[in-house]
Design a protein around this motif. Structure first.
Motif: not given
Length: 539
Positions: A208-214
């Motif tokens: 899976p792909e590591l995504t980030a949000h603020v």
């Protein structure tokens, strides 16, 4: 009653594009701006996605502008406008979306993608064939109805009816055969695709792909818009200077560029790009002090009767083009330098080098043909110029271009604004230099003093093309030893030199400026002596 994290309502992410980037030597400072439409009171917002490599402790957010902006501009919320209560990154593992395979993907994955594309194209072709067969079926029904109605009214056209029915039947037969073959191929592709997918599942597991949000928590006294500016540090980004020097007669145009690499997980599109040589990763700690013990002892009788000497080589200058094995590190002369891209730049996050133009300057240049026969028999065109860019030139590779086109690559050392620099534009094929050496040794009978006489002959020749009539000045450099002890003397025999050197500097480099006419030849002779007392050993 507290709300558990699982019970939090889902938030719709607000886009947070990258608007400005300050690229450092081994990382980047990212700045993002967007307009928020806030409601009155305390609210939690989700922004992004952003790079998952963002450094958490460097995250900083402030609200500016608008009716809800922090009026005193310090971002701490002590004004009358909206304030930021909390900001932090939220990361999650999500499945990768459908995308074409890249060069780093395996052949099995690329074959799977090719079969999926073929299956999709065959299915579309099958749908079009079925649509055409349905239309032909309706056309056949209309013809049969027309035949029945015409026969009832006594308006028989058997020849036309027969022609139309034959044409419709022929087209239906063609499309049915094509549809049969298409269905067979589609079943074969589906079976092969199932086998390939099964093998892909057993051989590879797509991570899976590591995504980030603020996640931002703000407090607004009233509803209205506010400008958000968020910044953070990100690794996996760097830059190095690069140059292109174009020689046109006695004018040199120097183009300064920045080679930017980044693989932060997102693209930089139309950003304000700033290049800095600041090294935030270096710790500012004083050097450690260690003991350095010095001892004295008396010389022995053998050491007092003799002097041991040793010849050593010291690099005092570099002539000719330098071999560039890679992009050097940033050499800023010990002071932080900042350069700005004049136009918005776009740097994809593919990890490849992307060239960003910075400045272009043109100035006068002086060319000379230089040869150091002891190092190389090639005659190199050396161009000296004054830094025309208006800013410091950092050390980096240079692409050399002259009238005939691309001339090669070289390196440029750190050059302050307005300082002089030099570049070697490759060798000249119209010159040839041959070096010969001769040495004789003699010893005086009474003093036992050793005298070594060395003779160096340089044979110069010039090959000229049709139409050349001007003399060309060739600068020759030849070195003689420099003594550091009183028992060894080095003397230049000017009366034996032909001609005598124009200059002889303190480092023992003799220089001649020899004018060669088209097709001319000349011999330069250098003679010097090394004289040492009898107690000197090592010559």
């Amino acid at each position: 009653m507290s709300t558990s994290p699982a019970a939090k309502p889902a938030l719709r992410p607000i886009p947070l594009p990258v608007t400005a980037v300050t690229c450092l030597e081994d990382r980047a400072h990212i700045e993002r701006t967007t307009t928020l439409h806030l409601a009155a009171g305390v609210q939690r917002l989700l922004l992004g996605p952003v790079s998952a490599l963002a450094v958490d402790r460097s995250l900083h957010a402030e609200l500016t502008g608008g009716r809800n902006g922090d009026r005193d501009g310090d971002g701490d919320g002590d004004g009358d406008g909206a304030s930021v209560l909390d900001v932090h990154l939220v990361r999650a593992w999500t499945p990768r979306g459908p995308q074409p395979p890249g060069d780093e993907d395996s052949p099995l994955r690329r074959h799977t993608y090719a079969l999926e594309e073929e299956e999709r194209a065959l299915a579309q072709r099958r749908d079009r064939l079925r649509t055409r067969l349905d239309l032909l079926g309706k056309l056949t029904a209309d013809l049969l109805r027309e035949i029945g109605e015409g026969a009832g009214f006594g308006e028989a056209e058997p020849q036309r009816w027969e022609t139309e029915l034959d044409r419709v039947d022929a087209e239906r037969g063609t499309y049915e055969r094509e549809l049969f073959d298409l269905d067979a191929r589609l079943r074969a592709v589906a079976a092969e695709l199932a086998d390939v997918r099964r093998a892909l599942t057993e051989a590879e597991e797509e991570p899976p792909e590591l995504t980030a949000h603020v996640e931002l928590t703000v407090r607004a006294p009233a509803a209205g818009p506010a400008e958000l500016r968020l910044s953070h540090l990100t690794p996996c980004a760097l830059w190095r200077p690069a140059y292109r020097a174009t020689l046109d007669g006695d004018r040199l145009t120097l183009q300064t560029d920045a080679m930017v690499w980044q693989r932060t997980g997102e693209d930089w599109s139309g950003v304000r790009l700033t290049l800095s040589t600041a090294r935030s990763s270096l710790a500012t700690a004083p050097p450690r002090l260690v003991e350095d013990r010095l001892t004295l002892r008396d010389r022995s009788a053998t050491e007092r009767r003799s002097v041991d000497i040793e010849l050593r080589e010291e690099a005092i200058s570099g002539l000719g083009p330098s071999t560039v094995t890679g992009v050097p590190s940033v050499d800023d002369g010990g002071e932080v330098r900042v350069l700005h891209a004049p136009a918005p730049a776009s740097v994809p996050g593919d990890g490849r080098a992307h060239r960003v133009p910075l400045t272009t300057g043109t100035g006068a240049a002086h060319s000379e043909y230089v040869c150091a026969p002891e190092l190389s028999p090639l005659v190199t065109q050396v161009v000296r110029f004054t830094n025309p860019s208006g800013h410091a030139l950092l050390a980096g590779p240079v692409e050399l271009v002259r009238g005939s086109g691309f001339a090669g690559r070289g390196t440029l050392d750190f050059t302050a604004p307005g300082a002089s620099a030099e570049l070697a534009f490759g060798s000249s094929d119209s010159h040839r230099v041959l070096r010969e050496t001769d040495e004789s040794r003699a010893t005086a009978g009474l003093t036992q003093r050793t005298v070594i006489t060395r003779t160096v002959r340089l044979h110069l020749s010039r090959f000229s093309g049709p139409g050349e009539s001007d003399d060309r000045v060739l600068t020759l450099r030849e070195r003689i030893p420099v003594s550091e002890v009183a028992d060894v003397e080095v003397r230049l025999r000017k009366e034996a030199c032909s001609p005598a050197p124009d200059t002889l500097d303190a480092e023992g480099v003799a220089r001649w400026d020899v004018a060669l006419p088209p097709g001319g030849r000349r011999t330069v002779t250098l003679v010097y002596e090394l004289s040492a007392s009898g107690k000197v050993r090592g010559l």
